[in-house]
Motif scaffolding. Structure first.
Motif, PDB file in Angstrom:
ATOM      1  N   ARG A   1     -19.387 -15.330  36.040  1.00  0.00           N
ATOM      2  CA  ARG A   1     -19.978 -16.288  36.982  1.00  0.00           C
ATOM      3  C   ARG A   1     -18.873 -17.118  37.617  1.00  0.00           C
ATOM      4  NH1 ARG A   1     -25.308 -16.121  38.270  1.00  0.00           N
ATOM      5  NH2 ARG A   1     -26.586 -15.279  36.593  1.00  0.00           N
ATOM      6  N   ILE A   2     -19.075 -17.416  38.899  1.00  0.00           N
ATOM      7  CA  ILE A   2     -18.033 -18.141  39.639  1.00  0.00           C
ATOM      8  C   ILE A   2     -17.750 -19.495  38.972  1.00  0.00           C
ATOM      9  CG2 ILE A   2     -19.663 -19.071  41.366  1.00  0.00           C
ATOM     10  CD1 ILE A   2     -16.311 -17.862  42.478  1.00  0.00           C
ATOM     11  N   ALA A   3     -18.799 -20.160  38.475  1.00  0.00           N
ATOM     12  CA  ALA A   3     -18.597 -21.487  37.857  1.00  0.00           C
ATOM     13  C   ALA A   3     -17.677 -21.380  36.648  1.00  0.00           C
ATOM     14  CB  ALA A   3     -19.939 -22.086  37.446  1.00  0.00           C
ATOM     15  N   SER A   4     -17.772 -20.285  35.923  1.00  0.00           N
ATOM     16  CA  SER A   4     -16.938 -20.138  34.733  1.00  0.00           C
ATOM     17  C   SER A   4     -15.537 -19.686  35.099  1.00  0.00           C
ATOM     18  CB  SER A   4     -17.570 -19.140  33.765  1.00  0.00           C
ATOM     19  OG  SER A   4     -18.811 -19.645  33.365  1.00  0.00           O
ATOM     20  N   ARG A   5     -15.420 -18.992  36.210  1.00  0.00           N
ATOM     21  CA  ARG A   5     -14.097 -18.517  36.597  1.00  0.00           C
ATOM     22  C   ARG A   5     -13.257 -19.645  37.194  1.00  0.00           C
ATOM     23  NH1 ARG A   5     -10.912 -15.734  40.369  1.00  0.00           N
ATOM     24  NH2 ARG A   5     -12.310 -15.864  42.146  1.00  0.00           N
ATOM     25  N   ILE A   6     -13.889 -20.451  38.053  1.00  0.00           N
ATOM     26  CA  ILE A   6     -13.072 -21.439  38.779  1.00  0.00           C
ATOM     27  C   ILE A   6     -13.343 -22.870  38.312  1.00  0.00           C
ATOM     28  CG2 ILE A   6     -12.970 -19.911  40.792  1.00  0.00           C
ATOM     29  CD1 ILE A   6     -14.943 -21.769  42.203  1.00  0.00           C
ATOM     30  N   GLY A   7     -14.321 -23.042  37.442  1.00  0.00           N
ATOM     31  CA  GLY A   7     -14.660 -24.389  36.975  1.00  0.00           C
ATOM     32  C   GLY A   7     -15.853 -24.928  37.757  1.00  0.00           C
ATOM     33  N   SER A   8     -16.786 -25.552  37.044  1.00  0.00           N
ATOM     34  CA  SER A   8     -18.026 -25.996  37.695  1.00  0.00           C
ATOM     35  C   SER A   8     -17.779 -26.924  38.881  1.00  0.00           C
ATOM     36  CB  SER A   8     -18.928 -26.698  36.685  1.00  0.00           C
ATOM     37  OG  SER A   8     -19.483 -25.726  35.846  1.00  0.00           O
ATOM     38  N   HIS A   9     -16.707 -27.751  38.766  1.00  0.00           N
ATOM     39  CA  HIS A   9     -16.465 -28.711  39.850  1.00  0.00           C
ATOM     40  C   HIS A   9     -16.140 -28.015  41.177  1.00  0.00           C
ATOM     41  CE1 HIS A   9     -12.705 -27.642  37.990  1.00  0.00           C
ATOM     42  NE2 HIS A   9     -12.131 -27.903  39.144  1.00  0.00           N
ATOM     43  N   GLN A  10     -15.680 -26.750  41.124  1.00  0.00           N
ATOM     44  CA  GLN A  10     -15.313 -26.066  42.368  1.00  0.00           C
ATOM     45  C   GLN A  10     -16.431 -25.185  42.939  1.00  0.00           C
ATOM     46  OE1 GLN A  10     -12.590 -25.794  44.509  1.00  0.00           O
ATOM     47  NE2 GLN A  10     -11.556 -27.516  43.549  1.00  0.00           N
ATOM     48  N   THR A  11     -17.590 -25.124  42.254  1.00  0.00           N
ATOM     49  CA  THR A  11     -18.599 -24.155  42.706  1.00  0.00           C
ATOM     50  C   THR A  11     -19.153 -24.490  44.093  1.00  0.00           C
ATOM     51  OG1 THR A  11     -20.224 -25.393  41.462  1.00  0.00           O
ATOM     52  CG2 THR A  11     -19.414 -23.370  40.452  1.00  0.00           C
ATOM     53  N   ARG A  12     -19.208 -25.769  44.408  1.00  0.00           N
ATOM     54  CA  ARG A  12     -19.718 -26.115  45.739  1.00  0.00           C
ATOM     55  C   ARG A  12     -18.693 -25.797  46.820  1.00  0.00           C
ATOM     56  NH1 ARG A  12     -23.608 -30.922  45.125  1.00  0.00           N
ATOM     57  NH2 ARG A  12     -24.366 -30.542  43.024  1.00  0.00           N
ATOM     58  N   VAL A  13     -17.427 -25.944  46.466  1.00  0.00           N
ATOM     59  CA  VAL A  13     -16.372 -25.553  47.417  1.00  0.00           C
ATOM     60  C   VAL A  13     -16.503 -24.042  47.682  1.00  0.00           C
ATOM     61  CG1 VAL A  13     -13.879 -25.409  47.801  1.00  0.00           C
ATOM     62  CG2 VAL A  13     -14.831 -27.365  46.586  1.00  0.00           C
ATOM     63  N   ALA A  14     -16.768 -23.291  46.599  1.00  0.00           N
ATOM     64  CA  ALA A  14     -16.922 -21.844  46.754  1.00  0.00           C
ATOM     65  C   ALA A  14     -18.105 -21.521  47.661  1.00  0.00           C
ATOM     66  CB  ALA A  14     -17.105 -21.196  45.385  1.00  0.00           C
ATOM     67  N   ALA A  15     -19.202 -22.266  47.486  1.00  0.00           N
ATOM     68  CA  ALA A  15     -20.388 -22.028  48.324  1.00  0.00           C
ATOM     69  C   ALA A  15     -20.060 -22.293  49.794  1.00  0.00           C
ATOM     70  CB  ALA A  15     -21.532 -22.929  47.872  1.00  0.00           C
ATOM     71  N   LEU A  16     -19.400 -23.412  50.030  1.00  0.00           N
ATOM     72  CA  LEU A  16     -19.067 -23.767  51.416  1.00  0.00           C
ATOM     73  C   LEU A  16     -18.107 -22.742  52.015  1.00  0.00           C
ATOM     74  CD1 LEU A  16     -20.293 -26.403  52.523  1.00  0.00           C
ATOM     75  CD2 LEU A  16     -17.978 -27.273  52.672  1.00  0.00           C
TER      76      LEU A  16
END
Ligand code: NOJ
Length: 519
Positions: free
Chosen positions: A323-338
């Protein structure tokens, strides 16, 4: 925008059917479960659903070992359930993409049962039989060759020994598989995601692969050799082009290929004069380090390498990747979405990413995935990203009334649809907003990608079409001050800046990203 084919405008949402919604209390998701959740997908604003395999299968690889290409496994429901689902998907204006697994069948498929029954059976040559194995390795560990006592030869399996590879050099195999495509296309499915497209055909001389100089002990055994002779063979393109011709016998369908290759090789899967896959899946965001320079590099490389007229696509998750949250850290998941929604072309999301679901730790006795069972403890397991979708705060998250086939995440009482739908600043609200923006701002879909820049680990790039849109993404944990062009905030990771006008120096909070509509 309407003049673009639907799949060019689409946000595709992958449903892993075992884990989406159970309707009969057996702890495994099913077709009626998906049906029950279609309105959620409409609200989210996605355009197409890709369902991982639902065909009859002994489930050695959870459906990627198919024993009948034209049926539905009773675990998932019936053909009548499928027909209802397809009709209801279409009634809502969504599209349905199925998984097509042409590289291998189950060892229980009647073709293989016949093939292994004797050396002179008419289906013997439908699979890859040899007197001696070569050094090719299975992607799930160990040799890719299995000895068959009865007939005294070895058969080849890229994955489990329960997944024998078909012989695509035999025209009868190709015809049988194309008829499978036609069966589903006639029913009205909107396209296919083709499993391991780059592995379908192997070297006709079965030459040994060279050793991989980069191999490190502790890596999967399949990495010991470079897969020169059993992947990405030149003959694959003729097969893909034929598949595409079959799909194009029907109007308005899409052919998507699963292809894990570097960008230059990936591009060849669009085919000569774009006669190959409409969309060879672009997995490069899943593989590149999460830093502004690395992403700038990948985005630029992909964009420059696209053949003339080829349609881009970006993927943020699937059932084989953490999961992206586990790969990059939960704090970055919204950056990934954007980031994803600021990139051009077709987008693919994996169920639960819109909630910020994380990998769920799986205790050794809970392991289901054969990849983990075969080579335990080296990170091969895919169970952590396949855990049940979380719908509400109830003890089993609304997924099942029985015992879920994989455990729920500890955080499911707050990471779930019901809670996040109520919170305007949730990641689900952000995804919903982003899906809507693609419809109201077609520049996000088809505008030119320009001016990719990195400063202080802030990634920025522009999209230009009828409008100019700029993405500004702080990929660090620090507050950073950056100059912004004059514009209005269309979307913001933190959910509290939409509609603001900006200009001049602005402060971006840690992991803050903005999509700006330029004045
Ligand atoms: C790729 C699929 O995505 C994966 O889940 C599966 O195990 C292999 N192909 C074998 O079919």
């Amino acid at each position: 925008m309407q003049e673009l084919e639907w799949w060019k405008r689409a946000v595709i949402y992958e449903v892993y059917p075992r884990s989406f919604q159970d309707s009969n209390g057996d702890g495994v998701g099913d077709l009626r479960g998906i049906l029950r959740r279609l309105d959620y997908l409409v609200e989210l604003g996605i355009d197409a659903i890709w369902i991982s395999p639902i065909y009859p299968s002994p489930m050695a690889d959870f459906g990627y070992d198919i024993s009948d290409y034209c049926g539905i496994d009773p675990l998932f429901g019936t053909m009548a359930d499928f027909d209802t689902l397809l009709a209801e998907v279409h009634r809502r204006g969504l599209r349905l993409i199925l998984d097509f697994v042409p590289n291998h069948t189950s060892d229980q498929h009647r073709w293989f049962l016949e093939s292994r029954s004797s050396r002179d059976n008419s289906k013997r040559d439908w699979y890859l039989w040899r007197d001696q194995p070569n050094n090719w390795k299975s992607n799930f560990g160990g040799s890719a060759w299995e000895f068959d006592e009865k007939t005294g030869q070895y058969y080849y399996h890229s994955f489990l020994k329960q997944q024998p590879d078909l012989n695509w050099r035999n025209p009868a195999v190709a015809q049988a598989m194309f008829d499978v495509l036609r069966f589903w296309l006639q029913k009205g499915v909107d396209g296919f995601r083709v499993d391991v497209m780059w592995l379908i055909i192997k070297d006709d001389q079965f030459r040994d692969n060279p050793p991989n100089p980069g191999y490190r002990p502790g890596s999967p055994s399949s990495h010991r050799f470079l897969t020169v002779y059993n992947s990405d063979r030149p003959e694959v393109h003729a097969i893909v082009a034929e598949m595409r011709r079959v799909v194009d016998e029907f109007s308005d369908r899409v052919l998507i290929g699963e292809v894990y290759l570097p960008v230059p090789e990936l591009m060849t899967y669009y085919g000569k004069n774009l006669t190959g896959a409409n969309l060879p899946f672009n997995f490069h965001l899943l593989q590149c380090p999460w830093s502004a320079p690395a992403i700038a590099e990948v985005v630029g490389e992909y964009d420059r390498a696209l053949p003339q007229g080829a349609w881009p696509n970006w993927v943020l998750g699937n059932h084989d990747q953490p999961r992206i949250a586990s790969r990059i850290g939960s704090h970055q998941t919204r950056v990934a979405a954007l980031l994803l929604f600021a990139l051009p072309g077709t987008l693919t999301l994996y169920y639960g990413e819109e909630l910020g679901m994380t990998n769920v730790p799986i205790a050794p006795e809970q392991v289901q995935d054969p990849a983990e069972k075969n080579e335990p403890g080296i990170g091969q397991g895919r169970d952590p990203e396949r855990t049940p979708m979380c719908w509400d705060q109830s003890p089993l998250a609304g997924f099942t009334t029985g015992v879920p086939w994989l455990p729920l995440g500890d955080d499911h009482s707050c990471v779930n649809v019901a809670v996040e739908q109520q919170a305007s600043a949730s990641i689900l609200s952000l995804y919903t907003k982003l899906c809507a923006l693609r419809k109201t701002h077609p520049t996000l879909v088809s505008g030119q990608l320009q001016a990719i820049q990195v400063e202080q680990n802030v990634l920025r790039f522009r999209r230009s079409g009828a409008e100019e849109i700029e993405a500004v993404l702080n990929m660090t944990h620090e507050t950073i001050t950056v100059p912004l062009p004059q514009g209005t905030v269309l979307a913001a990771t933190h959910g509290d800046r939409e509609g603001q006008t900006v200009t001049g120096l602005a402060t971006l909070r840690p992991a803050e990203g903005l999509l700006l509509l330029l004045a």
